[in-house]
Enzyme design. Structure first.
Site, PDB file in Angstrom:
ATOM      1  N   VAL A 246       0.859  -1.189   0.000  1.00  0.00           N
ATOM      2  CA  VAL A 246       0.000   0.000   0.000  1.00  0.00           C
ATOM      3  C   VAL A 246       0.891   1.233   0.000  1.00  0.00           C
ATOM      4  CG1 VAL A 246      -1.682   1.317   1.338  1.00  0.00           C
ATOM      5  CG2 VAL A 246      -1.941  -1.153   1.096  1.00  0.00           C
ATOM      6  N   HIS A 452     -11.521 -38.596  26.882  1.00  0.00           N
ATOM      7  CA  HIS A 452     -12.310 -38.854  25.681  1.00  0.00           C
ATOM      8  C   HIS A 452     -13.778 -38.554  25.974  1.00  0.00           C
ATOM      9  CE1 HIS A 452     -13.698 -40.755  22.007  1.00  0.00           C
ATOM     10  NE2 HIS A 452     -14.628 -41.355  22.742  1.00  0.00           N
TER      11      HIS A 452
HETATM   12  P1  NAI Z   1       1.884  -7.431  12.664  1.00  0.00           P
HETATM   13  O1  NAI Z   1       3.311  -7.084  12.821  1.00  0.00           O
HETATM   14  O2  NAI Z   1       1.348  -8.703  13.221  1.00  0.00           O
HETATM   15  O3  NAI Z   1       1.516  -7.429  11.086  1.00  0.00           O
HETATM   16  C1  NAI Z   1       1.688  -6.293  10.255  1.00  0.00           C
HETATM   17  C2  NAI Z   1       1.661  -6.721   8.793  1.00  0.00           C
HETATM   18  O4  NAI Z   1       1.597  -5.541   7.980  1.00  0.00           O
HETATM   19  C3  NAI Z   1       2.903  -7.488   8.359  1.00  0.00           C
HETATM   20  O5  NAI Z   1       2.517  -8.724   7.806  1.00  0.00           O
HETATM   21  C4  NAI Z   1       3.561  -6.540   7.345  1.00  0.00           C
HETATM   22  O6  NAI Z   1       4.242  -7.237   6.320  1.00  0.00           O
HETATM   23  C5  NAI Z   1       2.365  -5.755   6.795  1.00  0.00           C
HETATM   24  N1  NAI Z   1       2.688  -4.431   6.191  1.00  0.00           N
HETATM   25  C6  NAI Z   1       3.559  -3.488   6.635  1.00  0.00           C
HETATM   26  N2  NAI Z   1       3.562  -2.399   5.813  1.00  0.00           N
HETATM   27  C7  NAI Z   1       2.664  -2.642   4.820  1.00  0.00           C
HETATM   28  C8  NAI Z   1       2.210  -1.904   3.659  1.00  0.00           C
HETATM   29  N3  NAI Z   1       2.661  -0.668   3.367  1.00  0.00           N
HETATM   30  N4  NAI Z   1       1.297  -2.481   2.847  1.00  0.00           N
HETATM   31  C9  NAI Z   1       0.817  -3.734   3.120  1.00  0.00           C
HETATM   32  N5  NAI Z   1       1.214  -4.463   4.195  1.00  0.00           N
HETATM   33  C10 NAI Z   1       2.110  -3.932   5.050  1.00  0.00           C
HETATM   34  O7  NAI Z   1       1.089  -6.161  13.245  1.00  0.00           O
HETATM   35  P2  NAI Z   1      -0.389  -5.958  13.780  1.00  0.00           P
HETATM   36  O8  NAI Z   1      -1.349  -6.915  13.174  1.00  0.00           O
HETATM   37  O9  NAI Z   1      -0.628  -4.502  13.621  1.00  0.00           O
HETATM   38  O10 NAI Z   1      -0.275  -6.334  15.326  1.00  0.00           O
HETATM   39  C11 NAI Z   1       0.540  -5.546  16.184  1.00  0.00           C
HETATM   40  C12 NAI Z   1       0.956  -6.309  17.400  1.00  0.00           C
HETATM   41  O11 NAI Z   1      -0.145  -6.583  18.244  1.00  0.00           O
HETATM   42  C13 NAI Z   1       1.608  -7.624  17.060  1.00  0.00           C
HETATM   43  O12 NAI Z   1       2.902  -7.621  17.610  1.00  0.00           O
HETATM   44  C14 NAI Z   1       0.771  -8.665  17.739  1.00  0.00           C
HETATM   45  O13 NAI Z   1       1.581  -9.618  18.393  1.00  0.00           O
HETATM   46  C15 NAI Z   1      -0.073  -7.897  18.744  1.00  0.00           C
HETATM   47  N6  NAI Z   1      -1.412  -8.485  18.794  1.00  0.00           N
HETATM   48  C16 NAI Z   1      -1.580  -9.728  19.319  1.00  0.00           C
HETATM   49  C17 NAI Z   1      -2.814 -10.332  19.331  1.00  0.00           C
HETATM   50  C18 NAI Z   1      -2.958 -11.713  19.864  1.00  0.00           C
HETATM   51  O14 NAI Z   1      -2.072 -12.179  20.569  1.00  0.00           O
HETATM   52  N7  NAI Z   1      -4.038 -12.430  19.554  1.00  0.00           N
HETATM   53  C19 NAI Z   1      -4.001  -9.651  18.812  1.00  0.00           C
HETATM   54  C20 NAI Z   1      -3.701  -8.377  18.240  1.00  0.00           C
HETATM   55  C21 NAI Z   1      -2.464  -7.822  18.256  1.00  0.00           C
END
Ligand code: NAI
Length: 473
Positions: A246, A452
């Site tokens: 993007v 089970h």
């Molecule tokens: P993320 O680091 O998981 O994913 C971000 C994604 O954006 C990556 O795959 C990257 O390649 C992509 N990206 C970067 N720039 C881009 C561009 N210009 N165009 C298209 N794609 C692009 O980050 P996210 O989802 O924002 O999560 C942040 C943090 O929050 C993470 O570290 C996660 O561990 C934590 N989190 C954990 C959860 C859980 O444990 N269930 C739930 C929500 C968040």
């Protein structure tokens, strides 16, 4: 007396409030500072908890719409009351943040609301010279403690060419509170947040297009499992534009036109009405360098193995420091840092931190992916077992796409990685995290009695499959 408290904690997220409770349990007088009106930080207010509330509600809505007929239930008049759904979410958040407030009271922890700012000047020591610890300014007063724990957390990264406007272009916070179901939601980034909140709005009826820079989703997960999850999410109607970067967006009237570069380098556009940017989070470390706290190259607070910063008596934990940005990692660091401050051997086992994505099916993992284990030089044996033949899974809604995969060292049989795609994977992973804590082998898991009929039997079968002797497959 130079100190007001033994410990001041800045930030009341899962790292900070848990550190405060453990410090208080250990007899240390403790004060916690929170900039927001409610306690609990990102996790409770605008992260894990509200997203799980919406994931549960939207899942029920999707099941009611598409899956009830085969259960013999006529759900033909299902309709959506989004405001009621949001009200339930807010109720859960308020119960839990109120619960943290009660815990502070129960543990006699002083709570101060306002932006806490660590000052450069250290408190005077007993003999009048510079002592350890820190002075913190909050809501017009300055307080001092022998030990300051920085647990400031993180915030969404904003793309410079796609600033949040809180309405059409939002972060996860905005996407947790849309007032209406978007017609077409473009999600920038196929990470954890993109997949979870993308799922919520797709289930509620939005067209969802996920634009991801990399050619795959979840690059750190086991490839086989991330592919399995991708396939399932596509079946649910989410559209994935992988290998697409993007580059910008223009708000046009009621809509937004997103510009991206596709895998062939050609510029493409995507018209939608809402954009959620979730391209990672950054540590909230502003002002800390000015207070003499050293940062690393990613602007995280630099710490040693005992959470100590370069300033004596100042510690840091959670999203502010190295490691995965996960609530449970922060919590365990909170416990460990409080124990270290109290002279106990606090410790976090970073090899055994589970990671869960709450899509449907869920993805839960601990340890190394097959690829990472091989890259580290291990010769591996894997054991896989699908959810399909499992009796309990057959009785559940939408369990057929799941799989458990265990990665074990071929020489020692020690477990190196455990990966689950399936409903309730978040709960199923717990026994494997425990197995990691005890350095278990696949054989240890295979010889453990599993009730089970339960989904946990799939874990046992996968462990048996490492030695090519599953009973039901
Ligand atoms: P993320 O680091 O998981 O994913 C971000 C994604 O954006 C990556 O795959 C990257 O390649 C992509 N990206 C970067 N720039 C881009 C561009 N210009 N165009 C298209 N794609 C692009 O980050 P996210 O989802 O924002 O999560 C942040 C943090 O929050 C993470 O570290 C996660 O561990 C934590 N989190 C954990 C959860 C859980 O444990 N269930 C739930 C929500 C968040």
């Amino acid at each position: 007396m130079a100190y007001d408290y033994d410990v001041i904690v800045i930030g009341s997220g899962p790292g900070g409030y848990v550190a405060a409770i453990r410090a208080a349990q250990l007899g240390l007088s403790t004060c916690i500072i929170e900039k927001d009106p409610t306690l609990g930080g990102t996790c409770l207010n605008v992260g894990c908890i509200p997203s799980k509330a919406l994931l549960e509600s939207s899942e029920l809505y999707a099941v009611a719409q598409h899956e009830m007929a085969e259960h013999g239930v006529n759900a033909s008049s299902v309709s959506l009351d989004l405001e009621r759904m949001m009200q339930r979410k807010r109720g859960i958040v308020s119960d839990l943040t109120g619960g943290v407030k009660l815990l502070m009271k129960k543990n006699k922890i002083a709570v101060k609301h306002g932006l806490g700012r660590l000052l450069a000047e250290a408190p005077a020591g007993e003999g009048g010279g510079g002592g350890g610890g820190g002075k913190v300014e909050v809501a017009g007063e300055t307080i001092a403690a022998r030990h300051v724990i920085l647990a400031n957390g993180s915030e969404p990264i904003e793309l410079p060419f796609l600033p949040f406007d809180g309405e059409r272009v939002v972060s996860s916070t905005g996407a947790l509170a849309f007032e209406a179901v978007p017609e077409h939601l473009v999600v920038v980034g196929a990470g954890v947040i993109g997949l979870e909140l993308g799922s919520v709005w797709a289930r509620l009826g939005a067209k969802v297009s996920v634009v991801e820079l990399l050619p795959e989703i979840l690059p750190n997960s086991d490839k086989q499992m991330s592919k399995l999850l991708l396939r399932t999410l596509k079946k649910q109607g989410l559209e994935f534009l992988l290998g697409c970067k993007v580059k910008g967006a223009e708000v046009q009237g009621e809509g937004v036109v997103v510009r991206y570069e596709d895998g062939d380098g050609a510029e493409q556009t995507l018209a939608c009405d809402r954009v959620m940017v979730c391209v990672g989070r950054r540590p909230r470390s502003e002002g800390l360098a000015e207070a003499g706290v050293a940062l690393d190259d990613k602007r995280r607070v630099a710490i040693d193995d005992h959470f100590r910063t370069n300033r004596e008596g100042v510690y840091a934990i959670g999203d502010l420091v190295r490691g995965p940005m996960l609530a449970h990692k922060a919590e365990d660091e909170g416990v460990a840092v409080a124990e270290l401050i109290a002279g106990q051997p606090g410790h976090v086992n970073y090899e055994a931190i589970p990671n869960v994505i709450y899509t449907h099916p869920e993805l839960a993992e601990v340890g190394l992916s097959e690829e990472a284990a091989k890259a580290r030089g291990f010769e591996v044996r894997t054991g896989k077992y699908s959810f399909k033949p499992n009796a309990r899974a057959k009785t559940l809604v939408g369990a057929e796409d799941g799989m458990v995969k265990l990665v074990a060292c071929a020489k020692t049989d020690r477990l190196l990685g455990a990966h689950i795609v399936g409903p309730r994977a978040s709960d199923m992973i717990a026994e494997l995290v425990m197995a990691f804590e005890f350095s278990a082998s696949a054989e240890d898991v295979a010889r453990t009695v599993h009730a089970h009929p339960t989904l946990s039997e799939i874990v046992k079968e996968a462990a048996l499959a490492v030695d090519k002797r599953p009973i039901h497959g």
